[in-house]
Design an enzyme around this catalytic site. Structure first.
Site, PDB file in Angstrom:
ATOM      1  N   LEU A 149       0.313   1.428 -12.177  1.00 18.40           N
ATOM      2  CA  LEU A 149      -0.114   2.686 -12.776  1.00 18.40           C
ATOM      3  C   LEU A 149      -1.471   2.484 -13.445  1.00 18.40           C
ATOM      4  O   LEU A 149      -1.790   1.392 -13.911  1.00 18.40           O
ATOM      5  CB  LEU A 149       0.915   3.163 -13.800  1.00 18.40           C
ATOM      6  CG  LEU A 149       2.349   3.344 -13.295  1.00 18.40           C
ATOM      7  CD1 LEU A 149       3.291   3.651 -14.460  1.00 18.40           C
ATOM      8  CD2 LEU A 149       2.428   4.437 -12.241  1.00 18.40           C
ATOM      9  N   ASP A 156       0.052   9.817  -5.868  1.00 18.11           N
ATOM     10  CA  ASP A 156      -0.599  10.498  -4.746  1.00 18.11           C
ATOM     11  C   ASP A 156      -1.137  11.858  -5.208  1.00 18.11           C
ATOM     12  O   ASP A 156      -0.361  12.748  -5.573  1.00 18.11           O
ATOM     13  CB  ASP A 156       0.387  10.708  -3.595  1.00 18.11           C
ATOM     14  CG  ASP A 156       0.709   9.411  -2.868  1.00 18.11           C
ATOM     15  OD1 ASP A 156       0.021   8.413  -3.128  1.00 18.11           O
ATOM     16  OD2 ASP A 156       1.637   9.408  -2.045  1.00 18.11           O
ATOM     17  N   GLU A 215       3.540  -0.349   1.857  1.00 21.75           N
ATOM     18  CA  GLU A 215       4.337  -1.491   1.402  1.00 21.75           C
ATOM     19  C   GLU A 215       5.431  -1.851   2.402  1.00 21.75           C
ATOM     20  O   GLU A 215       5.987  -0.977   3.076  1.00 21.75           O
ATOM     21  CB  GLU A 215       4.959  -1.179   0.036  1.00 21.75           C
ATOM     22  CG  GLU A 215       3.917  -0.931  -1.028  1.00 21.75           C
ATOM     23  CD  GLU A 215       4.464  -0.293  -2.302  1.00 21.75           C
ATOM     24  OE1 GLU A 215       3.816  -0.455  -3.349  1.00 21.75           O
ATOM     25  OE2 GLU A 215       5.526   0.359  -2.242  1.00 21.75           O
ATOM     26  N   THR A 221       2.771  -5.825  -6.778  1.00 23.17           N
ATOM     27  CA  THR A 221       2.383  -4.764  -7.711  1.00 23.17           C
ATOM     28  C   THR A 221       2.983  -4.991  -9.103  1.00 23.17           C
ATOM     29  O   THR A 221       3.628  -5.991  -9.359  1.00 23.17           O
ATOM     30  CB  THR A 221       2.821  -3.388  -7.189  1.00 23.17           C
ATOM     31  OG1 THR A 221       4.255  -3.388  -7.038  1.00 23.17           O
ATOM     32  CG2 THR A 221       2.199  -3.095  -5.840  1.00 23.17           C
ATOM     33  N   GLU A 230      -1.812  -6.184  -7.975  1.00 21.89           N
ATOM     34  CA  GLU A 230      -2.462  -4.997  -8.517  1.00 21.89           C
ATOM     35  C   GLU A 230      -1.567  -4.351  -9.558  1.00 21.89           C
ATOM     36  O   GLU A 230      -0.379  -4.657  -9.656  1.00 21.89           O
ATOM     37  CB  GLU A 230      -2.782  -4.011  -7.397  1.00 21.89           C
ATOM     38  CG  GLU A 230      -1.575  -3.577  -6.589  1.00 21.89           C
ATOM     39  CD  GLU A 230      -1.936  -2.832  -5.316  1.00 21.89           C
ATOM     40  OE1 GLU A 230      -1.326  -1.767  -5.058  1.00 21.89           O
ATOM     41  OE2 GLU A 230      -2.818  -3.309  -4.568  1.00 21.89           O
TER      42      GLU A 230
END
Length: 592
Positions: A466, A184, A269, A425, A463
């Site tokens: 990082l 973020d 999530e 993820t 996805e």
């Protein structure tokens, strides 16, 4: 014209000179290969043309490419032609690739600031063959002025640019705060008028055992509490999604928006905020349970009483954020998590999360009923402490996953009733890249979660966790996208529905990084060009149907039975590495 000298494994004494002129699909077109063989043969002036090789005036048929670096078995068009020809069978292996837009592409003040910059970047993505983009549609921006006061104008402007660039859009209903989690870089809080409720009633936020509040997402304890100008949290989320559908109806009808990912917790999530960096958590801490607000405490006490144990309390021995599992009584050897009381708590804690996800997705289904979109929910890749018996970090996040209990397949089963996609993820991670102390198992975790989704007959997407720009990460994503490789004769045995790359940035578009990214996109597409017709790779969208009846909790519990995951190949057969070298090597094999 630049050239590269390199050696080829298996060709002792061979030197190859490759002039770097790009051919189709990111493969160099070899205009001159100079070889010197130790066997006493001298070969010079070898010239390779599109579909055949000319050597000493003699035409030699080019070796057929294998799946790992195949361009296409279709007829190759001249570079000047705009026509695109596909290998229809290889298109069945096509996995669409999306790119996540920057977190602050719409500012916290609800302004689309850098239109020209974003438009230029989107055109670069389009030129790379990317299928579309994903972006957060922040509740904290849209409804910031007051209850039911929605302002979608900046997002409409951005959507128009995306549409003009010929890209598809996956829109995230982001009901969480941006800021306080890994990656973020901007802060976008939830709406001020909601936070003001929390000033007099802080229990609307998730709370840990020490009483620390987390204001990045409303506790699921207030899902049905009419605390927000007479509305419950579920009603807030529902109204927001209905407003989005009404305001963006033209983009939905035009086919721009293809996915609605429903935010169900921190970072969007379906989980509890068990490992907040804003409260000092550091990898690989086990995290903390987040159910100590008065609403969830009351729910647990009522559940325990119904089970005949009114004396049971929430855990007080599970440690703090940065503990290791063995240092706690709850997660230690023969710990509380293995007792009747511990199992009851963990079942309640995880089922409460399932219930929350189910209810919000049902509201999303009603809001977008009849639209040609897919619904999706994101599950976090909590890979640390996966290789210890207690799976502590997963448990504190709400995933009741153990060596003999599947904590993810019930989520997939719940999603199945909403015709939903499970988005997972950490696709880029390998076990060998993780600290040994963390007992991480990202590869095994991905295999478990994806296998559970496929067994529940739902689509799975994913996805990277990082930002990575290296071939190792890209190859791992490619492996997970097609665990058993491509099938040159039709659909592969296993295939992910889509992959989203995090994220669009100047670093990604840097020349060297973008060059390998374009190869990665091509490999995701099974060495086919961008295909604008989803029907050709079995992704045609029909109108969203109404959710099926609610699945009884005992049927969800049945999905916890652990099964071995499907088998994965060791490496992808569509590697981004050695595209040119592998192809040249097969050419040289003619002369061995």
């Amino acid at each position: 014209m630049a050239s590269t000298l390199c050696s080829m494994p298996g060709y002792r004494g061979v030197k190859i000179k490759v002039h770097e002129r790009l051919f189709l699909c990111g493969m160099p077109l070899v205009y001159g290969v100079e070889t010197s063989l130790n066997r006493g043969k001298q070969v010079k002036g070898f010239v390779f043309k599109h579909a055949s090789s000319t050597f000493s005036g003699k035409t030699v048929k080019t070796p057929r490419a294998v799946a790992s670096d195949q361009i296409s078995t279709a007829k190759v068009k001249a570079p000047t032609s705009t026509a695109v020809t596909y290998d229809e069978k290889m298109l069945a292996n096509y996995v669409p690739i999306y790119v996540m837009l920057p977190l602050g592409v719409i500012t916290v003040d609800n302004v689309f600031e850098d239109k020209e910059v974003i438009e230029k970047q989107l055109k670069e993505l389009k030129s790379a063959g990317v299928d579309g983009v994903m972006m957060d549609v922040w509740w904290g921006i849209i409804e910031s002025k007051g209850s039911k006061q929605y302002d979608w104008s900046a997002y409409r402007s951005l959507f128009e640019v995306i549409q003009q660039c010929g890209l598809k859009l996956q829109a995230i209903m982001s009901f969480h705060q941006c800021g306080g989690n890994v990656g973020d870089v901007v802060t976008i809080p939830i709406p001020q008028w909601v936070r003001e409720v929390g000033e007099t009633n802080p229990d609307i936020f998730y709370t840990n055992r020490s009483g620390t509040r987390n204001n990045e997402y409303l506790t699921i304890g207030v899902d049905h509490q009419p605390l927000f100008d007479g509305r419950t949290a579920v009603e807030i989320y529902s109204d927001y999604m209905k407003s989005f559908r009404e305001t963006m109806s033209d983009f939905l009808e035009s086919g721009l928006i293809i996915d609605i990912e429903v935010g169900l917790g921190p970072a969007g999530e379906l989980r509890y905020p068990s490992y907040p960096e804003s409260q000092g958590w550091v990898f690989p801490g086990i995290g903390e349970f987040q159910c100590y607000d008065k609403y969830l405490q009351a729910e647990f006490k009522a559940a325990a009483s119904r089970a005949g144990h009114p004396e049971w309390e929430l855990p007080d021995n599970a440690g703090v954020y940065n503990d290791k599992p063995e240092s706690t009584e709850f997660f230690g050897s023969n710990g509380t998590y293995l007792t009747e009381k511990g199992k009851f708590f963990l079942t309640w804690y995880s089922n409460r999360l399932l219930q929350h996800g189910d209810e919000i997705l049902d509201e999303a289904n009603k809001a977008f009923l009849g639209c040609k979109v897919k619904l999706a929910a994101k599950v976090s890749g909590i890979h640390w402490w996966y290789k210890v018996d207690n799976h502590a970090a997963e448990l504190t996040a709400g995933y009741y996953n153990l060596n003999d209990r599947d904590g993810y397949r019930p989520i997939a089963r719940m999603l199945s009733r909403h015709h939903g996609i499970l988005n997972f993820t950490c696709l880029e991670m390998r076990d060998s890249e993780q600290s040994a102390d963390a007992k991480s198992g990202p590869q095994e975790l991905v295999q478990q979660v994806l296998s559970g989704g496929w067994r529940e007959n739902i689509e799975v997407a994913g996805e990277n966790a990082l930002s990575r720009y290296d071939s190792t990460a890209y190859n791992q994503i490619l492996l997970n996208a097609r665990p058993n490789g491509v099938n040159k004769n039709g659909p592969p045995k296993l295939r992910m529905y889509g992959v989203t790359y995090l994220r669009l940035s100047d670093d990604l578009l840097e020349e060297k990084n973008f060059k390998i990214f374009k190869i990665f996109v091509k490999k995701m597409h099974a060495d086919q060009d961008y295909c604008p017709d989803p029907q050709k790779y079995n992704h045609e969208l029909g109108p969203l149907e109404r959710s099926k009846p609610t699945i009884p909790i005992d049927e969800l519990e049945e999905a916890t039975k652990k099964e071995e995951p499907f088998t994965w190949n060791k490496e992808t057969d569509m590697s981004v590495d050695g595209v040119a070298l592998g192809f040249i090597g097969r050419i040289l094999s003619i002369f061995k």
